[in-house]
Design a protein around this motif. Structure first.
Motif, mmCIF file in Angstrom:
data_model
loop_
_atom_site.group_PDB
_atom_site.id
_atom_site.type_symbol
_atom_site.label_atom_id
_atom_site.label_comp_id
_atom_site.label_asym_id
_atom_site.label_seq_id
_atom_site.Cartn_x
_atom_site.Cartn_y
_atom_site.Cartn_z
ATOM 1 N N PRO A 192 2.921 9.125 9.628
ATOM 2 C CA PRO A 192 2.845 10.295 9.267
ATOM 3 C C PRO A 192 3.474 10.620 9.487
ATOM 4 O O PRO A 192 4.559 11.917 9.170
ATOM 5 C CB PRO A 192 1.547 10.692 8.885
ATOM 6 C CG PRO A 192 0.681 9.407 8.442
ATOM 7 C CD PRO A 192 1.024 8.633 8.680
ATOM 8 N N GLU A 226 6.719 3.964 -2.524
ATOM 9 C CA GLU A 226 5.842 3.189 -2.194
ATOM 10 C C GLU A 226 6.858 1.883 -1.740
ATOM 11 O O GLU A 226 7.811 1.393 -2.476
ATOM 12 C CB GLU A 226 4.831 2.096 -2.630
ATOM 13 C CG GLU A 226 5.005 1.776 -4.041
ATOM 14 C CD GLU A 226 4.943 0.393 -5.200
ATOM 15 O OE1 GLU A 226 3.914 -0.495 -4.009
ATOM 16 O OE2 GLU A 226 4.445 0.715 -6.450
ATOM 17 N N ALA A 230 1.466 16.688 -0.481
ATOM 18 C CA ALA A 230 1.395 15.818 0.204
ATOM 19 C C ALA A 230 1.396 14.174 0.123
ATOM 20 O O ALA A 230 2.051 14.157 -1.416
ATOM 21 C CB ALA A 230 -0.361 16.222 0.228
ATOM 22 N N VAL A 231 1.731 13.193 0.849
ATOM 23 C CA VAL A 231 1.780 11.662 0.363
ATOM 24 C C VAL A 231 1.391 10.970 0.528
ATOM 25 O O VAL A 231 0.736 10.769 1.303
ATOM 26 C CB VAL A 231 3.319 11.699 1.097
ATOM 27 C CG1 VAL A 231 3.914 9.602 0.575
ATOM 28 C CG2 VAL A 231 4.421 12.374 0.757
ATOM 29 N N ASP A 232 0.273 10.769 -0.356
ATOM 30 C CA ASP A 232 -0.731 9.833 -0.438
ATOM 31 C C ASP A 232 -0.133 8.151 -0.699
ATOM 32 O O ASP A 232 -1.373 7.334 -1.504
ATOM 33 C CB ASP A 232 -1.806 9.835 -1.794
ATOM 34 C CG ASP A 232 -1.500 9.316 -3.399
ATOM 35 O OD1 ASP A 232 -0.570 9.759 -3.450
ATOM 36 O OD2 ASP A 232 -1.720 10.117 -3.950
ATOM 37 N N LEU A 233 0.383 8.085 -0.145
ATOM 38 C CA LEU A 233 0.958 5.803 -0.189
ATOM 39 C C LEU A 233 0.705 5.529 1.043
ATOM 40 O O LEU A 233 0.613 5.913 1.995
ATOM 41 C CB LEU A 233 2.794 6.122 -0.819
ATOM 42 C CG LEU A 233 3.479 6.610 -2.216
ATOM 43 C CD1 LEU A 233 4.985 6.964 -2.097
ATOM 44 C CD2 LEU A 233 3.196 5.951 -3.580
ATOM 45 N N ASP A 234 0.036 3.885 0.636
ATOM 46 C CA ASP A 234 0.703 3.390 1.586
ATOM 47 C C ASP A 234 1.564 3.405 2.760
ATOM 48 O O ASP A 234 2.469 3.144 2.285
ATOM 49 C CB ASP A 234 -0.083 2.239 1.246
ATOM 50 C CG ASP A 234 -1.226 2.633 1.078
ATOM 51 O OD1 ASP A 234 -2.344 3.066 1.343
ATOM 52 O OD2 ASP A 234 -1.867 1.136 0.046
ATOM 53 N N TYR A 235 1.627 3.326 4.246
ATOM 54 C CA TYR A 235 2.790 2.938 4.721
ATOM 55 C C TYR A 235 2.752 2.038 5.167
ATOM 56 O O TYR A 235 2.210 1.508 5.564
ATOM 57 C CB TYR A 235 2.398 3.501 6.029
ATOM 58 C CG TYR A 235 2.575 5.150 6.184
ATOM 59 C CD1 TYR A 235 3.765 5.769 6.085
ATOM 60 C CD2 TYR A 235 1.505 6.156 5.099
ATOM 61 C CE1 TYR A 235 4.283 7.551 5.760
ATOM 62 C CE2 TYR A 235 1.168 7.556 5.670
ATOM 63 C CZ TYR A 235 3.242 8.422 5.987
ATOM 64 O OH TYR A 235 3.088 9.698 5.635
#
Length: 429
Positions: A203, A226, A169-174
């Motif tokens: 995503p 980021e 999972a990637v929990d960075l802001d786009y």
């Protein structure tokens, strides 16, 4: 953290009547290779031997290089065998081996035992190369040394061939940035839409990238970071040389004005102004000293406009594609490696502070993209003062064919920027 540094090569015995003459041998055929050959020629008046799969435009028809063409320029064994063949044909020369792409540096380092009986090999050890060439490990090292890096998540494809594999999972802001942790692992992976660096907006785009990499057989690691805001002018470049004694004898920094925007060249500087920034250089010095680094290094750094902090992106285990900006600023880097590794002499450390404009694009094209009035004024001032440099435009190597190529290369830059990164406004002189 440190790693055992390779021992400096011992100088060969002099020939009767004098010291064995210097012979640079360079792997590759791009603009950075030509820049190295030019710097060697400027400093020592020597022609370089260039070993590659083809005599590409930047080195073609040059009076300062001799070509050694192999059938497959991507086959490490062919390259090493040709290097050994060159060495056997030049027993009375002091051979200095250079390479200027990550995968070619790895070829040299992995075959050091075969090459060092014949060549000076001025590169870091394989163990340290493995650590610093991986962008994920690089980020970990920087964090331990209190050097700021973008927040990084690692996606490991080692087991991607297994049916139950799923990406983390990637929990960075786009939007965010995705790129191979090791460019050597990514070198021969092919798929439609491949880029050097991906700017991921959603995503769904990230899901597509993971699927494409898995299907293409990529089994290395990708990093997701980021996105540090700001345009090309927020980027900085640092070039350093650490001698065989561990002394940092050369530091040079540059303010990037414009980067390339083609899929394969994204992120490569196209224009820079050299300048001195001691706060930034101190962080590079800390990294090099703490890791036991040896040889040339090239750092990519970005100034975060939100905090004005330097965010270190990566270190390349080589001098860098745009290395001629260092020579143009008055510190020919070939002198540092030759005096250290070939002549066995300590060099007085230099921190470059001369300001020059290095550009592979026409100046008028550059000014279409430099929107900051103060930066644009610096560009104009350096152009008027003729404090400018283009690595291919070497007065001692401008045959009619070379002149035509340099002109065509500049025109091609205009075409590439028009296609991949069209300017919104135009600023003239």
């Amino acid at each position: 953290m440190s790693d055992t540094a390779p021992a400096p090569a011992a100088p060969v015995a002099p020939r009767a009547g004098g010291v064995a003459p210097l012979q640079p041998v360079i792997l590759g055929a791009d603009i950075g290779v030509y820049a190295l050959a030019r710097s060697f020629h400027e400093a020592y008046g020597v022609r370089s031997v260039v070993v590659a799969g083809a005599a590409l435009g930047p080195v073609a028809h040059s009076r300062i290089v001799d070509h050694e063409i192999v059938a497959d320029g991507h086959d490490p064994r062919q390259l090493v065998d040709r290097l050994l063949d060159v060495a056997r044909r030049m027993p009375d020369r002091r051979l200095l081996l250079m390479a200027n792409s990550d995968w070619l540096v790895r070829v040299v380092v992995q075959h050091r035992a075969e090459l060092e009986p014949y060549y000076v090999v001025p590169f870091l050890s394989e163990g340290l190369l493995d650590q610093i060439s991986d962008k994920a490990t690089f980020a970990e090292i920087c964090e331990r040394l209190d050097i700021s890096v973008p927040r990084t998540i690692v996606q490991d494809f080692t087991a991607a061939h297994e049916p139950g594999w799923a990406p983390a999972a990637v929990d960075l802001d786009y939007p965010l940035i995705a790129k191979a942790a090791s460019s050597a692992d990514y070198q021969d992976v092919e798929f439609e839409g491949k880029k050097k660096v991906f700017e991921i907006a959603t995503p769904d785009e990230l899901t597509w990238l993971w699927s494409a990499l898995r299907a293409a057989g990529f089994r290395g690691r990708f990093v997701v970071q980021e996105l540090v805001p700001g345009d090309d002018t927020q980027m900085r470049s640092i070039t350093a040389y650490v001698d065989s004694r561990g002394e940092i004898t050369l530091l040079c920094s540059a303010h990037v004005l414009l980067e390339e925007h083609t899929p394969s060249g994204l992120g490569n500087p196209a224009a820079m102004i050299t300048y001195r920034d001691d706060a930034m250089l101190e962080q590079a010095r800390r990294f090099l000293t703490s890791t036991g680094y040896r040889g040339f290094a090239n750092f990519d750094v970005k100034v975060d406009p939100r905090t004005d902090r330097f965010r270190f992106f990566e270190v390349n285990p080589r001098i860098g594609r745009n290395n001629y900006y260092v020579t143009a600023a008055g510190a020919n880097p070939m002198r540092f490696v030759v005096e250290d590794q070939v002549e066995g002499r300590a060099v007085e450390p230099v921190v470059v502070d001369r300001e020059v404009l290095y550009s592979i694009v026409p100046h008028r094209l550059l000014l279409r993209y430099v929107r900051d009035p103060q930066l644009a004024q610096r560009v104009r001032r350096l152009v008027r003062a003729r404090a400018t440099a283009h690595p291919l435009a070497y007065g001692k190597d401008l045959s009619p064919r070379r002149r035509a190529y340099v002109w065509a290369a500049k025109l091609n830059q205009v075409r590439k920027f028009r296609r991949w990164y069209p300017a919104v406004t135009e600023t003239g002189f």
